[in-house]
Design a protein around this motif. Structure first.
Motif: not given
Length: 539
Positions: A40-41, A239-241, A245-247
Motif C-alpha cells: 500500500p501507498e 486506508r493508507f499504511y 506489517q501495518a496493513e
C-alpha cells in the motif's frame, strides 16, 4: 413499524440502491490501495489529467471518473462495463466514432459528448503536466476530436495507427469530465487543487467522495445516480499504511475487510486463515530498475555490455522462490508474463529459460573494460560504483540485488526513500539520482508497447534512455497492424535494456468470508470496482 419499513424502502429506492443492501448487514467496506498488485501507498491526488501517474491516485480517480472503456482481467475491452456502447472505425482506420451510453452525472445532468471533448482539451492544455504524457503518444496522436451529437464523439488520429493499439492505449485514457463545473478552471488551478474535495463534487462513477484526510484515508459514498452496476455497499474506504506489517495487522484485527499478505509476511498467513484467499501475480505490471543516463558519474550505464552484465547478475530464481514464495514470474523484458497474452515467441522461451549467469556477467564487464582489481571493478582509475534507491516495499529485493552485484566487484550503496519521495525525484529533471527501483502497471497503456516509457521523448522515460532502433520499433508497433511489430519491439528491449527488468512480487489477497464480489473487485490492470462488492445475507 410498518410505516417506518415502507419509508426506508422508498428512501433507498430513490437512492437507486436496493433496500436489502443495508438491511442487517454492514454498510462499509474498508480496504487499502494497490490490492493484489503491490504494497500500500497513499492517495495524494484525485483530480484527473493533472494527477501524478501513481497507481493509488488512478484507483481513486477511476472510482469517481471511470474511463470510457473498461479493460478486464483478460486484457479485453468489456463494453458492458464502460460508458461506450459501440465504436465505429473508418475504412482508412484513422477515425474512431464512439457512441456513448445514456449516462448521468451525480447532479442528474446527462453526460454528453462535449464532456469527452472537454477531457481531451484539458489533456492538450496540460501538455507535459498530463499524468500520462507520451503514453499512447498522447496528446499529439489525436488530430481532432468533436461532438457529432449529444452522445457521439468522433476522434481522428494524426497518422496511421494499429487499431488495437489506438483503442487500448489512446481511447483507454479518455473519460468524461464535468465541463459545466470545470470549464472556468485553468491547468495551474487544477494542479494546485489536485487533492481538493471541492473539485470533485460532481462525478459519474459508482461512488462520490465523502471525505479525505491526507496521509490517513479516503472515503467514498455510493452515488445513487450511477448509470452502471448499482453499488450495494454504501461506503467504501481506502486506508493508507506506510508498511506491509501495518496493513497485515489491520487485516488480522478485522479493521480491513479486504487486504493482502506481501511476500515477507507470507509465513504468517496462518494468522488470518479464517479469511478467504485470492493469489495474484501482482497485476499486469513491470518491475524495473531505472538507470539515469543523464548523470555523468554513472555514464557507464550507457554501455550496453554494462547493463547486460547487471541484468545477468540478478538472481531472479532466488528472488522468486525465496522472497516471493513462488508468487511471481521471471522478467527479462517489458511485457509481463502473466497473463502471457502479448509475449513474443522469443520472450516465452526466455521466461522458461535460466538467464541468471554471474560468469557471463563478469565476462561482459571485462569486455567493457571494467577489470577486477583487489576485488573491485576498475576502469581508467575509477571504480564501478553507484547508489540504488528503493521504497521500503522493495528494500529486501534491493539488498539481494546489491549482493549479486557486489559479488562481481561492483560497489553499491543502498538508500531507502518513501514512495512519494522517489516519484518526486523521478519527475524532477533537476534531481540527482543514479538507480531507482520503480514499478509500472500497464494501464492506461494496456497494449504493452513502449511509447511514453522507452522512446527518447517519452514522458515516463525518466532515465532519458535513447536508442534510435528502439524508437523505430516502438513507432512501428503503434502503427502496423497485427502483433509482429510488438514482438520485434519487446525482443529488442530485452537486448538493449532501457532499464533492468526484475520480477514483480505477487500478493495473496485475503478478505472477509462474509464479503462477496471480491473476484470482480480485484483486477490485474489496477482498476478497482467497489460497486460489485456486497455482504452476504446473514442467513
Amino acid at each position: 413499524m410498518q410505516t417506518n419499513k415502507i419509508t426506508r424502502w422508498l428512501a433507498l429506492g430513490v437512492l437507486g440502491i436496493s433496500a436489502t443492501a443495508f438491511a442487517g448487514v454492514p454498510d462499509t467496506v474498508v480496504t487499502t490501495t494497490q490490492i493484489g498488485i503491490a504494497k500500500p501507498e497513499p492517495v495524494n491526488a484525485f483530480v484527473p489529467v493533472v494527477n501524478p501517474s501513481t497507481e493509488p491516485d488512478s484507483e481513486a480517480i477511476n472510482i469517481l471518473y471511470p474511463t470510457l472503456l473498461w479493460i478486464g482481467r483478460d486484457l479485453k475491452i468489456n463494453l458492458k462495463r464502460g460508458l461506450v456502447e459501440s465504436i465505429d472505425v473508418s475504412r482508412n482506420q484513422r477515425t474512431f466514432t464512439l457512441h456513448l451510453k445514456p449516462w448521468r452525472w451525480s447532479d442528474a445532468a446527462p453526460v454528453t459528448a462535449a464532456d469527452v471533448v472537454f477531457d481531451v482539451d484539458l489533456i492538450r492544455k496540460a501538455g507535459k503536466r498530463y499524468a500520462f504524457y507520451g503514453v499512447g503518444d498522447m496528446p499529439q496522436i489525436i488530430k481532432s476530436v468533436k461532438a457529432l451529437g449529444p452522445r457521439t464523439v468522433e476522434i481522428t488520429a494524426a497518422r496511421q495507427v494499429n487499431v488495437h493499439w489506438f483503442e487500448y492505449n489512446v481511447l483507454s485514457q479518455l473519460r468524461a469530465l464535468p465541463k459545466q463545473q470545470w470549464q472556468g478552471y485553468s491547468i495551474d488551478y487544477m494542479v494546485k487543487h489536485v487533492a481538493d474535495p471541492a473539485m470533485v463534487k460532481v462525478v459519474d462513477g459508482p461512488y462520490k467522495l465523502a471525505s479525505f484526510v491526507n496521509g490517513r484515508y479516503i472515503r467514498f459514498e455510493a452515488n445513487p445516480l450511477y448509470s452502471g452496476h448499482k453499488p450495494t455497499v454504501r461506503y467504501f474506504e481506502m486506508r493508507f499504511y506506510t508498511t506491509a506489517q501495518a496493513e497485515f495487522g489491520a487485516l488480522k484485527t478485522g479493521e480491513l475487510q479486504i487486504g493482502q499478505i506481501s511476500p515477507e509476511l507470507y509465513a504468517a498467513r496462518h494468522l488470518v486463515s479464517n479469511l478467504k484467499s485470492i493469489p495474484t501475480s501482482g497485476g499486469y505490471s513491470m518491475q524495473r530498475i531505472m538507470l539515469n543516463m543523464r548523470e555523468g558519474d554513472v555514464a557507464f550505464f550507457r554501455n550496453d555490455k554494462v547493463r547486460q552484465a547487471l541484468e545477468a547478475a540478478i538472481d531472479q530464481p532466488y528472488i522468486i522462490n525465496t522472497l516471493y514464495h513462488g508468487l511471481s514470474a521471471k522478467a527479462y523484458g517489458p511485457v509481463p508474463a502473466a497473463p502471457p497474452t502479448y509475449l513474443s515467441p522469443t520472450a516465452r522461451k526466455l521466461t522458461a529459460a535460466e538467464l541468471y549467469n554471474p560468469k557471463r556477467a563478469a565476462a561482459l564487464l571485462d569486455e567493457a573494460g571494467w577489470k577486477l582489481v583487489n576485488g573491485v571493478r576498475e576502469k581508467d582509475g575509477k571504480t564501478l560504483h553507484f547508489t540504488l534507491q528503493a521504497a521500503p516495499a522493495n528494500s529486501a529485493v534491493a539488498q539481494v540485488i546489491a549482493r549479486n552485484w557486489e559479488a562481481l566487484g561492483i560497489k553499491v550503496a543502498l538508500r531507502t526513500e518513501t514512495f512519494n519521495t522517489l516519484v518526486g525525484t523521478l519527475y524532477n529533471h533537476k534531481a540527482h539520482w543514479q538507480a531507482i527501483i520503480m514499478g509500472w502497471i500497464y494501464g492506461p497503456n494496456f497494449y504493452p508497447t513502449g511509447e511514453g516509457l522507452f522512446n527518447t521523448t517519452g514522458g515516463n522515460n525518466n532515465g532519458s534512455f535513447s536508442s534510435p532502433e528502439l524508437d523505430r520499433l516502438i513507432q512501428a508497433s503503434t502503427r502496423d497492424p497485427g502483433v509482429e511489430s510488438l514482438y520485434r519491439y519487446e525482443d529488442a528491449a530485452h537486448r538493449l535494456l532501457p532499464v533492468l527488468f526484475i520480477p514483480w512480487p505477487g500478493m495473496l489477497v485475503k478478505y472477509d468470508p462474509k464479503l462477496g464480489g471480491v473476484d470482480r473487485f480485484v483486477n490485474p490492470t489496477g482498476l478497482y470496482s467497489p460497486q460489485y462488492l456486497y455482504y452476504k445475507s446473514p442467513s
